[in-house]
Design an enzyme around this catalytic site. Structure first.
Site, PDB file in Angstrom:
ATOM      1  N   PHE A   1      -4.454   2.346  14.799  1.00  0.00           N
ATOM      2  CA  PHE A   1      -4.767   3.314  13.744  1.00  0.00           C
ATOM      3  C   PHE A   1      -5.698   2.633  12.750  1.00  0.00           C
ATOM      4  O   PHE A   1      -5.560   1.434  12.494  1.00  0.00           O
ATOM      5  CB  PHE A   1      -3.494   3.757  13.005  1.00  0.00           C
ATOM      6  CG  PHE A   1      -2.635   4.716  13.785  1.00  0.00           C
ATOM      7  CD1 PHE A   1      -1.900   4.289  14.880  1.00  0.00           C
ATOM      8  CD2 PHE A   1      -2.556   6.053  13.412  1.00  0.00           C
ATOM      9  CE1 PHE A   1      -1.110   5.164  15.598  1.00  0.00           C
ATOM     10  CE2 PHE A   1      -1.768   6.941  14.123  1.00  0.00           C
ATOM     11  CZ  PHE A   1      -1.043   6.500  15.223  1.00  0.00           C
TER      12      PHE A   1
ATOM     13  N   ASP B   1      -3.427  -6.798   4.232  1.00  0.00           N
ATOM     14  CA  ASP B   1      -4.371  -7.732   4.854  1.00  0.00           C
ATOM     15  C   ASP B   1      -4.245  -9.162   4.343  1.00  0.00           C
ATOM     16  O   ASP B   1      -4.633 -10.099   5.019  1.00  0.00           O
ATOM     17  CB  ASP B   1      -5.820  -7.261   4.597  1.00  0.00           C
ATOM     18  CG  ASP B   1      -6.085  -5.939   5.278  1.00  0.00           C
ATOM     19  OD1 ASP B   1      -5.745  -5.818   6.462  1.00  0.00           O
ATOM     20  OD2 ASP B   1      -6.598  -5.014   4.612  1.00  0.00           O
TER      21      ASP B   1
ATOM     22  N   ASP C   1      -4.514 -10.666  12.261  1.00  0.00           N
ATOM     23  CA  ASP C   1      -4.754  -9.290  12.715  1.00  0.00           C
ATOM     24  C   ASP C   1      -3.802  -8.986  13.884  1.00  0.00           C
ATOM     25  O   ASP C   1      -4.013  -9.455  15.010  1.00  0.00           O
ATOM     26  CB  ASP C   1      -6.219  -9.122  13.145  1.00  0.00           C
ATOM     27  CG  ASP C   1      -6.545  -7.656  13.355  1.00  0.00           C
ATOM     28  OD1 ASP C   1      -5.736  -6.962  14.020  1.00  0.00           O
ATOM     29  OD2 ASP C   1      -7.585  -7.200  12.846  1.00  0.00           O
TER      30      ASP C   1
ATOM     31  N   ASN D   1       0.863  -1.191   0.000  1.00  0.00           N
ATOM     32  CA  ASN D   1       0.000   0.000   0.000  1.00  0.00           C
ATOM     33  C   ASN D   1       0.894   1.235   0.000  1.00  0.00           C
ATOM     34  O   ASN D   1       2.102   1.137   0.220  1.00  0.00           O
ATOM     35  CB  ASN D   1      -0.938  -0.034   1.216  1.00  0.00           C
ATOM     36  CG  ASN D   1      -0.153  -0.130   2.509  1.00  0.00           C
ATOM     37  OD1 ASN D   1       0.534   0.812   2.867  1.00  0.00           O
ATOM     38  ND2 ASN D   1      -0.234  -1.259   3.183  1.00  0.00           N
TER      39      ASN D   1
END
Ligand SMILES: Cc1cc2nc3c(=O)[nH]c(=O)nc-3n(C[C@H](O)[C@H](O)[C@H](O)COP(=O)(O)O)c2cc1C
Length: 423
Positions: A343, A296, A325, A225
């Site tokens: 965040f 993810d 996670d 990302n």
């Protein structure tokens, strides 16, 4: 579709500030013209004071020209036309003092209260906060006398000492002694200007994660990302400047390398590496700020060698698996005294998504920030959003510089720690 106008950028905290730059006799003085020039361009009023040794190493004429002000030397204090002593005038004029480089001799004068140069007398007379960046040869830095003087300086109220960094020195020694880089000096000054002199994190240990992770399909292709790591790195540096011992675990960053000075850096690339590093470091810290943008998903069947297009399509078709996670894992392993800040980057309506995320993740605080608005998001100098915590009011945070946001989050996180282990 009608979009909201971009919010006005917050004013530069250095704009209009009266900054006294004290330069002593280290070869690192040659870097100061760049700092002075940057301060003047940002609208600060800058005056330079040089020791006699510094004036041998860097040109007072260049500093005068770059600061748009006259440059002060020892001879200037003995003027029969001055109505007040120059060192008192300069000391009272200054709102902030940058003392860089700080030589062994000037450090010794200062901690023993000697005022036999214009700079030394000014330092004794000023009540402004001082950012002091030491620079010297490695052996000088580790000599017992200098070490003792540096230790004494740590107890001076209003002084933010920046110890030297490791590197190749002008004397060809490799080791500790290099003055903090100009980019860090500017950041630390900005921190002093906008948040003041605070050492409230002294004695606390903070773990920060920053930047993106990458999940590899084959050695040439990955999913990731656009996170630059700026928010997490500035939060980490703000904590370091407030006295914390900081561990920074980070993916590939796009920030000033100097902003990492003074924090313990742990580079990682994949979610699995991040997970292992967090498992190792979590028991050692008091608070955690999970600012990393963790990818993810990862390929279920990554390839060891670079494939052609067809092979790549085949590997993608083999499917993806969820990366664990990591925020939830941190919460599950939280020690009783630990505070955890998460965040959450969202597009669209931020607040409802943030409430659901906080309930799911169970962290103490959650900063939910939009990534589809001006004044926030990947690579932006600013951030904004909502700060949520169980039992806390939902706090709207207007656009502000990421350094200021880092300080604000440290205030909130520090407040939580204080309730858990009161001093
Ligand atoms: C080329 C050169 C480089 C120097 N670099 C340093 C230095 O990095 N740090 C230091 O403490 N002293 C350094 N010195 C020695 C100082 O200049 C000397 O100790 C002097 O007394 C410092 O005085 P001041 O603090 O009044 O400027 C250097 C000297 C020379 C000639």
């Amino acid at each position: 579709m009608k979009t909201d106008p971009a919010p006005a950028a917050p004013a530069d905290p250095l704009r209009g500030r009266r900054i006294l730059v004290g330069i002593s006799g280290s070869i690192a003085a040659v870097k100061l013209p760049l700092v002075v020039s940057a301060l003047a361009k940002r609208g600060a009023q800058v005056r330079c004071v040089l020791t006699p040794s510094a004036a041998q190493l860097v040109s007072p004429v260049a500093l005068a020209s770059l600061s748009r002000e006259r440059c002060y030397l020892d001879a200037d204090q003995w003027s029969h036309t001055a109505a007040r002593p120059l060192h008192v005038e300069l000391a009272e004029w200054a709102e902030l003092v940058l003392l860089a480089p700080l030589s062994a001799t000037s450090l010794g004068r200062w901690v023993y209260g000697l005022g036999d140069t214009l700079l030394a007398a000014t330092l004794l007379a000023t009540e402004a906060p001082v950012l002091a960046a030491a620079a010297m040869n490695t052996a000088m830095w580790s000599s017992p006398g200098v070490h003792g003087n540096w230790e004494r300086l740590q107890g001076f109220a209003g002084v933010l000492p920046l110890g030297p960094a490791e590197g190749l020195l002008a004397c060809d020694r490799q080791g500790s002694g290099r003055m903090a880089e100009p980019a860090l000096l500017l950041l630390a000054l900005e921190s002093l200007a906008c948040w003041g002199w605070q050492r409230d994190w002294h004695g606390r240990r903070l773990l920060v994660t920053a930047g993106p992770t990458r999940e590899w399909l084959d050695p040439a292709r990955c999913i990731s990302n656009p996170s630059t790591g700026r928010m997490g790195v500035l939060l980490a540096q703000a904590a370091r400047l407030r006295g914390a011992a900081v561990q920074l675990v980070h993916g590939p960053l796009q920030v000033e390398p100097a902003w990492l000075e003074g924090v313990e850096s742990h580079p990682i690339e994949t979610g699995a590496e991040l997970q292992q590093t967090l498992q190792r470091l979590q028991p050692q810290v008091d608070a955690i700020a999970m600012a990393a943008a963790v990818a993810d998903h990862r390929p279920a069947r990554p390839l060891a060698h670079k494939s052609d297009k067809a092979g790549c399509a085949e590997a993608m078709a083999a499917g993806w698996e969820a990366v664990p996670d990591l925020l939830i894992e941190l919460v599950q392993h939280r020690l009783p005294h630990q505070a955890i800040l998460g965040f959450a980057a969202h597009s669209g309506e931020v607040l409802p998504q943030a409430r659901a995320k906080l309930a799911r993740k169970g962290c103490d605080l959650l900063l939910a920030n939009p990534i589809d608005q001006p004044g926030a998001g990947f690579g932006s100098a600013l951030n904004q959003g909502w700060l949520l915590g169980p039992g806390c009011a939902e706090e709207r945070l207007e656009p502000m510089a990421k350094l200021a946001m880092g300080h604000l989050l440290l205030d909130r996180l520090g407040g939580l720690l204080a309730t858990r282990c009161p001093a």
